[in-house]
Motif scaffolding. Structure first.
Motif, PDB file in Angstrom:
ATOM      1  N   VAL A 206     -23.495  -3.904  19.250  1.00  0.00           N
ATOM      2  CA  VAL A 206     -24.055  -5.248  19.157  1.00  0.00           C
ATOM      3  C   VAL A 206     -22.913  -6.240  19.322  1.00  0.00           C
ATOM      4  CG1 VAL A 206     -25.219  -6.930  17.690  1.00  0.00           C
ATOM      5  CG2 VAL A 206     -25.961  -4.541  17.661  1.00  0.00           C
ATOM      6  N   PHE A 207     -23.044  -7.113  20.297  1.00  0.00           N
ATOM      7  CA  PHE A 207     -22.049  -8.146  20.550  1.00  0.00           C
ATOM      8  C   PHE A 207     -22.659  -9.499  20.177  1.00  0.00           C
ATOM      9  CE2 PHE A 207     -20.006  -4.766  22.547  1.00  0.00           C
ATOM     10  CZ  PHE A 207     -18.788  -5.121  23.105  1.00  0.00           C
ATOM     11  N   ILE A 208     -21.975 -10.244  19.352  1.00  0.00           N
ATOM     12  CA  ILE A 208     -22.431 -11.566  18.946  1.00  0.00           C
ATOM     13  C   ILE A 208     -21.651 -12.612  19.728  1.00  0.00           C
ATOM     14  CG2 ILE A 208     -22.710 -13.187  17.035  1.00  0.00           C
ATOM     15  CD1 ILE A 208     -24.480 -10.714  16.787  1.00  0.00           C
ATOM     16  N   ASN A 209     -22.378 -13.448  20.465  1.00  0.00           N
ATOM     17  CA  ASN A 209     -21.774 -14.503  21.285  1.00  0.00           C
ATOM     18  C   ASN A 209     -20.790 -13.926  22.302  1.00  0.00           C
ATOM     19  OD1 ASN A 209     -23.243 -16.438  19.837  1.00  0.00           O
ATOM     20  ND2 ASN A 209     -21.624 -16.641  18.305  1.00  0.00           N
ATOM     21  N   GLY A 210     -21.137 -12.819  22.896  1.00  0.00           N
ATOM     22  CA  GLY A 210     -20.302 -12.209  23.916  1.00  0.00           C
ATOM     23  C   GLY A 210     -21.096 -11.206  24.738  1.00  0.00           C
ATOM     24  N   MET A 211     -20.522 -10.802  25.858  1.00  0.00           N
ATOM     25  CA  MET A 211     -21.158  -9.856  26.765  1.00  0.00           C
ATOM     26  C   MET A 211     -20.842  -8.428  26.350  1.00  0.00           C
ATOM     27  SD  MET A 211     -20.772  -9.656  30.925  1.00  0.00           S
ATOM     28  CE  MET A 211     -19.160  -8.894  30.988  1.00  0.00           C
ATOM     29  N   VAL A 212     -21.842  -7.567  26.358  1.00  0.00           N
ATOM     30  CA  VAL A 212     -21.610  -6.164  26.047  1.00  0.00           C
ATOM     31  C   VAL A 212     -20.702  -5.563  27.118  1.00  0.00           C
ATOM     32  CG1 VAL A 212     -22.672  -3.903  25.756  1.00  0.00           C
ATOM     33  CG2 VAL A 212     -23.843  -5.942  24.892  1.00  0.00           C
ATOM     34  N   LYS A 213     -19.646  -4.903  26.680  1.00  0.00           N
ATOM     35  CA  LYS A 213     -18.719  -4.266  27.609  1.00  0.00           C
ATOM     36  C   LYS A 213     -17.995  -3.141  26.896  1.00  0.00           C
ATOM     37  CE  LYS A 213     -15.304  -7.878  26.622  1.00  0.00           C
ATOM     38  NZ  LYS A 213     -14.481  -8.969  27.192  1.00  0.00           N
ATOM     39  N   SER A 214     -17.475  -2.228  27.671  1.00  0.00           N
ATOM     40  CA  SER A 214     -16.690  -1.135  27.094  1.00  0.00           C
ATOM     41  C   SER A 214     -15.235  -1.559  26.986  1.00  0.00           C
ATOM     42  CB  SER A 214     -16.820   0.128  27.945  1.00  0.00           C
ATOM     43  OG  SER A 214     -16.433  -0.124  29.285  1.00  0.00           O
ATOM     44  N   ASP A 215     -14.577  -1.019  25.963  1.00  0.00           N
ATOM     45  CA  ASP A 215     -13.186  -1.351  25.666  1.00  0.00           C
ATOM     46  C   ASP A 215     -12.513  -0.067  25.201  1.00  0.00           C
ATOM     47  OD1 ASP A 215     -10.824  -2.085  24.118  1.00  0.00           O
ATOM     48  OD2 ASP A 215     -11.572  -4.142  24.114  1.00  0.00           O
ATOM     49  N   PRO A 216     -11.371   0.309  25.769  1.00  0.00           N
ATOM     50  CA  PRO A 216     -10.720   1.552  25.346  1.00  0.00           C
ATOM     51  C   PRO A 216     -10.489   1.663  23.849  1.00  0.00           C
ATOM     52  CG  PRO A 216      -9.641   0.689  27.304  1.00  0.00           C
ATOM     53  CD  PRO A 216     -10.619  -0.360  26.853  1.00  0.00           C
ATOM     54  N   ARG A 217     -10.388   0.532  23.155  1.00  0.00           N
ATOM     55  CA  ARG A 217     -10.064   0.538  21.732  1.00  0.00           C
ATOM     56  C   ARG A 217     -11.271   0.762  20.826  1.00  0.00           C
ATOM     57  NH1 ARG A 217      -7.228  -5.212  22.474  1.00  0.00           N
ATOM     58  NH2 ARG A 217      -9.188  -5.387  23.650  1.00  0.00           N
TER      59      ARG A 217
END
Length: 454
Positions: free
Chosen positions: A411-422
């Motif tokens: 769930v992303f709040i005020n942002g675009m869902v994206k993958s992140d290595p971390r």
């Protein structure tokens, strides 16, 4: 599906590839098994250096790799460069953190010494999709190889040159021969690979039917799997949100990769107080996007990857319209060479329409209006998928409700869902199981061995 490079911008068949024979598959698995016996004993520092070398190659030749990606599956050249660079990022991440993530974990017991150590499993099968043909492979390969496993790749049949390029990158980086091999095989040949006793586990990113098939075969062999499947992510906007930012991000979230992303914002769920204003702005943004040759820097939307995908989205939209949905923008394939479908907005989709339970792999946005938070969450969750969700609100209470109640792997709040290595990445429900990336990603395919000494 034949193994071939077919340029989706023109429809031209650029190159055909012959599938491996059963004997050739067996020989590659024998090579992988032999490589594993030595590779598992290499040091973390050596694997770290090889991953750093791979990252350097990806960054140095990003434009060259982007041309291969764009030629085979049609994403814009600029976004293909970004994909190659992100692939380098995941290599560097696990090069830096892999040893720490797999360090022994000690626990006090009645033993003199007791701990958990993490050891590689052996040969891993990766069945990967065409939509991010470098990133999807490297986000699997970087942690798998850092952990001491070896891998065989069955890539999508429309990106064979990408598959071969990834193998070549890892070889040039210094990984020993046989540690990572591309298998040019069709879907029907996966069964031979997963049933081979030398193959210890499998991961798949792709469609529900493909995931169910692989998991079934692996289950018969008692082998672990990780599945990252489809999605129909909600993009929920409430009155306290910054509407201009939400519109800008929402446009990218729905149309990036020509709309062909499992975590794209496919369903826009708008509070009635801001619905009309948001929709007007979204319409203007969508209408301003430039459709054309993905090799040209000014292009925003390129072709869909295959003719079959173009046919699928055309059928889905036509069925929705027949059921009563309204087309605010787009809605028909472009009358030109290649597999082009324009940015499209659908509204007034009636309850029960088939499209509400499907994944749309094209730049098509479905728009809904809700009265309150409960209705928004219920609509967001009313799908068989649970990959990601984006919610836009500056109200802390609403943020907490979305985080708690949206049924998704992220769930992303005020942002675009994206993958992140971390951060771990994966879904719930029919979007699959297991997690890639982060700490969870490197511990997916290892033996967590309990050690007890007295």
């Amino acid at each position: 599906m034949a193994i071939a490079t077919i340029n989706p911008t023109t429809g031209e068949i650029c190159q055909r590839f012959k599938a491996l024979t059963p004997a050739e598959i067996d020989a590659k698995l024998a090579k992988a098994q032999g490589a594993f016996q030595a590779y598992r004993r290499t040091s973390f520092s050596q694997r770290r250096q090889w991953l750093e070398n791979a990252a350097a190659i990806l960054e140095r030749d990003a434009s060259k790799f982007a041309e291969i990606i764009t030629t085979e599956m049609g994403k814009t050249h600029k976004s293909a460069i970004a994909e190659a660079e992100k692939s380098a990022l995941v290599c560097r991440y696990y090069a830096e953190h892999g040893e720490q993530f797999l360090a022994n974990e000690y626990t006090e017991t009645q033993a003199t010494e007791s701990y958990v150590c993490y050891q590689p499993l052996g040969i891993l099968l990766a069945v990967m999709p065409w939509n991010f043909p470098f990133w999807q492979v490297f986000r699997f390969a970087a942690p798998a190889l850092m952990a001491g496993n070896v891998a065989v790749l069955k890539h999508a049949s429309n990106v064979p040159q990408c598959a071969l390029a990834v193998e070549a990158i890892l070889e040039a980086a210094g990984f020993p021969e046989g540690v990572f091999q591309t298998l040019l095989i069709g879907a029907a040949q996966v069964e031979q690979v997963i049933k081979d006793p030398r193959v210890k586990a499998a991961t798949l990113t792709g469609s529900e039917p493909a995931g169910a098939s692989l998991a079934s075969l692996a289950g018969q062999e008692i082998k672990p799997t990780l599945l990252e499947l489809g999605g129909s992510d909600p993009f929920v906007v409430f009155p306290s949100a910054d509407l201009d930012e939400a519109v800008a991000v929402g446009t990218v979230a729905r149309t990036m990769n020509n709309g062909q992303s499992c975590i794209a914002a496919k369903r826009f769920i708008l509070h009635e107080a801001i619905a009309a204003e948001f929709l007007e702005k979204l319409h203007l943004k969508f209408a301003s996007l430039k459709i054309g040759n993905p090799m040209e820097p000014e292009t925003d939307i390129g072709p869909l990857a295959t003719e079959g995908i173009l046919q699928d989205i055309s059928r889905q939209v036509d069925q929705a319209v027949a059921a009563g949905a309204k087309v605010l923008l787009g809605g028909r394939p472009l009358d030109r060479a290649g597999h082009f479908y324009p940015p499209t907005i659908l509204t007034e989709i009636p309850p029960g329409a088939k499209i509400l339970q499907e994944e749309l792999f094209a730049p098509v946005a479905m728009v809904f209006t809700v009265k309150d938070l409960d209705q928004a969450i219920a609509l967001a969750n009313d799908i068989p998928f649970g990959l990601g969700a984006s919610a836009w609100t500056n109200d802390p209470a609403e943020q907490k409700r979305f985080i708690r109640d949206l049924d998704a792997g992220a769930v992303f709040i005020n942002g675009m869902v994206k993958s992140d290595p971390r951060l771990p990445f994966g879904g719930t429900k029919r979007s699959g199981y297991g997690r890639e990336l982060g700490l969870a990603g490197i511990r997916t395919f290892v033996n967590a061995k309990t050690v007890w000494l007295k």
